[in-house]
Scaffold this motif. Structure first.
Motif, PDB file in Angstrom:
ATOM      1  N   TYR A   1      -2.447 -37.279 -10.501  1.00 18.87           N
ATOM      2  CA  TYR A   1      -3.125 -38.130  -9.527  1.00 18.87           C
ATOM      3  C   TYR A   1      -2.160 -38.577  -8.429  1.00 18.87           C
ATOM      4  CZ  TYR A   1      -7.953 -39.665  -9.643  1.00 18.87           C
ATOM      5  OH  TYR A   1      -9.303 -39.752  -9.450  1.00 18.87           O
TER       6      TYR A   1
ATOM      7  N   HIS B   1      -3.681 -37.065  -4.981  1.00 15.91           N
ATOM      8  CA  HIS B   1      -4.742 -37.901  -4.414  1.00 15.91           C
ATOM      9  C   HIS B   1      -4.178 -38.815  -3.322  1.00 15.91           C
ATOM     10  CE1 HIS B   1      -8.155 -36.969  -7.129  1.00 15.91           C
ATOM     11  NE2 HIS B   1      -7.155 -36.490  -7.850  1.00 15.91           N
TER      12      HIS B   1
ATOM     13  N   ASP C   1      -4.926 -41.634  -2.040  1.00 20.43           N
ATOM     14  CA  ASP C   1      -4.760 -43.071  -2.293  1.00 20.43           C
ATOM     15  C   ASP C   1      -3.521 -43.371  -3.136  1.00 20.43           C
ATOM     16  OD1 ASP C   1      -6.197 -41.760  -4.344  1.00 20.43           O
ATOM     17  OD2 ASP C   1      -7.122 -43.619  -5.034  1.00 20.43           O
ATOM     18  N   HIS C   2      -2.948 -42.367  -3.786  1.00 21.55           N
ATOM     19  CA  HIS C   2      -1.692 -42.546  -4.517  1.00 21.55           C
ATOM     20  C   HIS C   2      -0.504 -41.969  -3.739  1.00 21.55           C
ATOM     21  CE1 HIS C   2      -3.221 -44.218  -8.266  1.00 21.55           C
ATOM     22  NE2 HIS C   2      -4.279 -43.461  -8.059  1.00 21.55           N
TER      23      HIS C   2
ATOM     24  N   ASN D   1       1.448 -44.317  -1.589  1.00 21.10           N
ATOM     25  CA  ASN D   1       2.290 -45.313  -2.259  1.00 21.10           C
ATOM     26  C   ASN D   1       3.729 -44.865  -2.425  1.00 21.10           C
ATOM     27  OD1 ASN D   1       0.258 -47.239  -2.547  1.00 21.10           O
ATOM     28  ND2 ASN D   1      -0.481 -46.294  -4.418  1.00 21.10           N
TER      29      ASN D   1
ATOM     30  N   LYS E   1      -0.129 -42.426   5.972  1.00 19.52           N
ATOM     31  CA  LYS E   1      -1.571 -42.214   5.782  1.00 19.52           C
ATOM     32  C   LYS E   1      -1.764 -40.797   5.267  1.00 19.52           C
ATOM     33  CE  LYS E   1      -2.203 -43.764  10.136  1.00 19.52           C
ATOM     34  NZ  LYS E   1      -2.863 -43.944  11.418  1.00 19.52           N
TER      35      LYS E   1
ATOM     36  N   SER F   1      -5.020 -37.825   3.859  1.00 18.15           N
ATOM     37  CA  SER F   1      -6.376 -37.466   3.470  1.00 18.15           C
ATOM     38  C   SER F   1      -6.345 -36.056   2.911  1.00 18.15           C
ATOM     39  CB  SER F   1      -7.338 -37.559   4.659  1.00 18.15           C
ATOM     40  OG  SER F   1      -6.972 -36.626   5.662  1.00 18.15           O
TER      41      SER F   1
END
Length: 142
Positions: free
Chosen positions: A20, A24, A26-27, A30, A35, A37
């Motif tokens: 993940y 992904h 959204d991870h 981090n 940004k 997508s």
């Protein structure tokens, strides 16, 4: 002759969590881009945005959930465009072994050397993110 970057190391986390974190958006944000997508599926395009100047794209050329994901750069800069990078995961007793590669660099130039150093730092950030929940602010990742 092309050049490659390789790292293998253990992350004290399960394979699904590591997958993940490297697949992904959204991870990924981090520990790597500002940004992001994309969908972890062969043929899909990812956008890795670091700044307006470094707004890069890659295509997923191979992936299998909880096993691996490989990206071919499609829009970046002259050094990165011919390259492919990816993550292969192997379950171990003490966590997940992450095998990282970034291959097909056209030259062993300063950009290659700098990127090799940056990948080491970023992948350490990935390890700390998964093991300790540490998120380094984007402006401090280098």
């Amino acid at each position: 002759m092309s050049h490659s970057i390789y790292f293998n190391f253990i992350i004290k986390s399960d394979k699904a969590s590591v997958y993940y974190a490297v697949s992904h958006p959204d991870h990924l944000v981090n520990w790597w881009p500002l940004k992001c997508s994309g969908i972890p599926k062969v043929g899909e395009t990812y956008n890795f945005n670091f700044t307006d100047e470094y707004d890069w794209y890659a295509k997923v050329v191979s992936c299998e959930q909880d096993d691996h994901i490989h990206f071919k750069m499609t829009k970046s800069d002259d050094d990165w465009d011919p390259t492919t990078f990816g993550f292969k995961l192997k379950e171990k007793e003490n966590g997940t072994c992450l095998n990282f590669f970034h291959k097909d660099w056209p030259e062993c130039n300063n950009h290659f050397k700098h990127s090799s150093f940056c990948w080491a730092m970023l992948l350490n950030g990935l390890k700390n993110y998964l093991e300790k929940g540490v998120i380094i602010p984007f402006e401090d990742r280098s």
